[in-house]
Design a protein around this motif. Sequence first.
Motif, mmCIF file in Angstrom:
data_model
loop_
_atom_site.group_PDB
_atom_site.id
_atom_site.type_symbol
_atom_site.label_atom_id
_atom_site.label_comp_id
_atom_site.label_asym_id
_atom_site.label_seq_id
_atom_site.Cartn_x
_atom_site.Cartn_y
_atom_site.Cartn_z
ATOM 1 N N THR A 194 0.999 -1.358 -0.009
ATOM 2 C CA THR A 194 -0.005 -0.107 -0.013
ATOM 3 C C THR A 194 0.994 1.501 0.053
ATOM 4 O O THR A 194 0.679 2.347 -0.893
ATOM 5 C CB THR A 194 -1.082 -0.124 1.225
ATOM 6 O OG1 THR A 194 -1.830 -1.101 1.218
ATOM 7 C CG2 THR A 194 -1.736 1.209 1.146
ATOM 8 N N MET A 195 1.924 1.201 0.960
ATOM 9 C CA MET A 195 2.732 2.428 1.003
ATOM 10 C C MET A 195 3.742 2.679 -0.320
ATOM 11 O O MET A 195 3.673 3.632 -0.729
ATOM 12 C CB MET A 195 3.508 2.134 2.212
ATOM 13 C CG MET A 195 2.797 2.389 3.586
ATOM 14 S SD MET A 195 3.933 2.959 4.875
ATOM 15 C CE MET A 195 2.566 3.407 5.864
ATOM 16 N N VAL A 232 -6.371 -5.963 12.135
ATOM 17 C CA VAL A 232 -5.355 -4.756 11.868
ATOM 18 C C VAL A 232 -6.141 -3.974 10.917
ATOM 19 O O VAL A 232 -6.593 -4.203 10.005
ATOM 20 C CB VAL A 232 -3.854 -5.403 11.012
ATOM 21 C CG1 VAL A 232 -3.089 -4.291 10.667
ATOM 22 C CG2 VAL A 232 -3.354 -6.546 11.900
ATOM 23 N N THR A 233 -5.854 -2.621 11.376
ATOM 24 C CA THR A 233 -6.489 -1.490 10.377
ATOM 25 C C THR A 233 -5.414 -0.500 10.209
ATOM 26 O O THR A 233 -4.813 -0.260 11.182
ATOM 27 C CB THR A 233 -7.849 -1.001 11.261
ATOM 28 O OG1 THR A 233 -8.540 -2.008 11.352
ATOM 29 C CG2 THR A 233 -8.507 -0.014 10.210
ATOM 30 N N ALA A 234 -5.421 -0.019 9.219
ATOM 31 C CA ALA A 234 -4.431 0.894 8.447
ATOM 32 C C ALA A 234 -5.078 2.073 7.870
ATOM 33 O O ALA A 234 -6.095 1.898 7.184
ATOM 34 C CB ALA A 234 -3.232 0.190 7.625
ATOM 35 N N TYR A 235 -4.906 3.178 8.229
ATOM 36 C CA TYR A 235 -5.050 4.437 7.457
ATOM 37 C C TYR A 235 -4.214 5.264 6.960
ATOM 38 O O TYR A 235 -3.302 5.648 7.658
ATOM 39 C CB TYR A 235 -6.175 5.403 8.539
ATOM 40 C CG TYR A 235 -7.160 4.509 9.187
ATOM 41 C CD1 TYR A 235 -8.533 4.565 8.829
ATOM 42 C CD2 TYR A 235 -6.723 3.980 10.668
ATOM 43 C CE1 TYR A 235 -9.535 3.786 9.763
ATOM 44 C CE2 TYR A 235 -7.814 3.419 11.385
ATOM 45 C CZ TYR A 235 -9.040 3.420 10.913
ATOM 46 O OH TYR A 235 -10.080 2.672 11.531
ATOM 47 N N LEU A 236 -4.351 5.619 5.800
ATOM 48 C CA LEU A 236 -3.254 6.678 5.315
ATOM 49 C C LEU A 236 -4.066 7.657 5.015
ATOM 50 O O LEU A 236 -4.991 7.880 4.105
ATOM 51 C CB LEU A 236 -2.524 5.998 3.980
ATOM 52 C CG LEU A 236 -1.185 5.367 4.475
ATOM 53 C CD1 LEU A 236 -1.596 3.830 4.779
ATOM 54 C CD2 LEU A 236 -0.456 5.196 3.048
ATOM 55 N N ASP A 237 -3.936 8.638 5.609
ATOM 56 C CA ASP A 237 -4.951 9.838 5.467
ATOM 57 C C ASP A 237 -3.972 11.224 5.493
ATOM 58 O O ASP A 237 -3.540 11.732 6.545
ATOM 59 C CB ASP A 237 -5.912 10.067 6.527
ATOM 60 C CG ASP A 237 -6.999 10.929 6.340
ATOM 61 O OD1 ASP A 237 -6.979 11.474 5.086
ATOM 62 O OD2 ASP A 237 -7.644 11.424 7.337
#
Length: 149
Positions: free
Chosen positions: A26-27, A69-74
Amino acid sequence: MSIWWSLHLRREAASVPLARRLLLGTMETAGVDPDVSYDLSVALTEACANAVEHGGDTAHGSSSGAYRVTAYLDGEKCRIEVTDSGPGFARPHPRPLPARTDAEHGRGLCLIEELADHVHIGNNPGRDGAVVSFDKILKWREDAPLMAV
């Protein structure tokens, strides 16, 4: 642009690299600086390993179960949260104590503290389980397709 995802994973060692690879992919796709991506992936690995090792129903001797697992890119920040369904922490966890340098266990929470900008370690409100969440300010590659404006 915002990106978020959530995984519901079995408490098995094989789930840890899956979460790490998804975060790194994702990154990379978003154009996050590789050094920042690496730091967050190590912190995520430690949080997931803790959930796998400690996040089960120890009262009934069960090694089964799951964690999330939760990931947020904001914008300029990434927040990651790992939640398990285990017994949680026995006491409030304001700051992890450093492990001995020759210790084989007990370094994970300290590593997360070192690699992230802000860390919250506590119990899941109203339910069993622990929650480890952490954020880091993102740096972007110059050619980042999803760079925050």
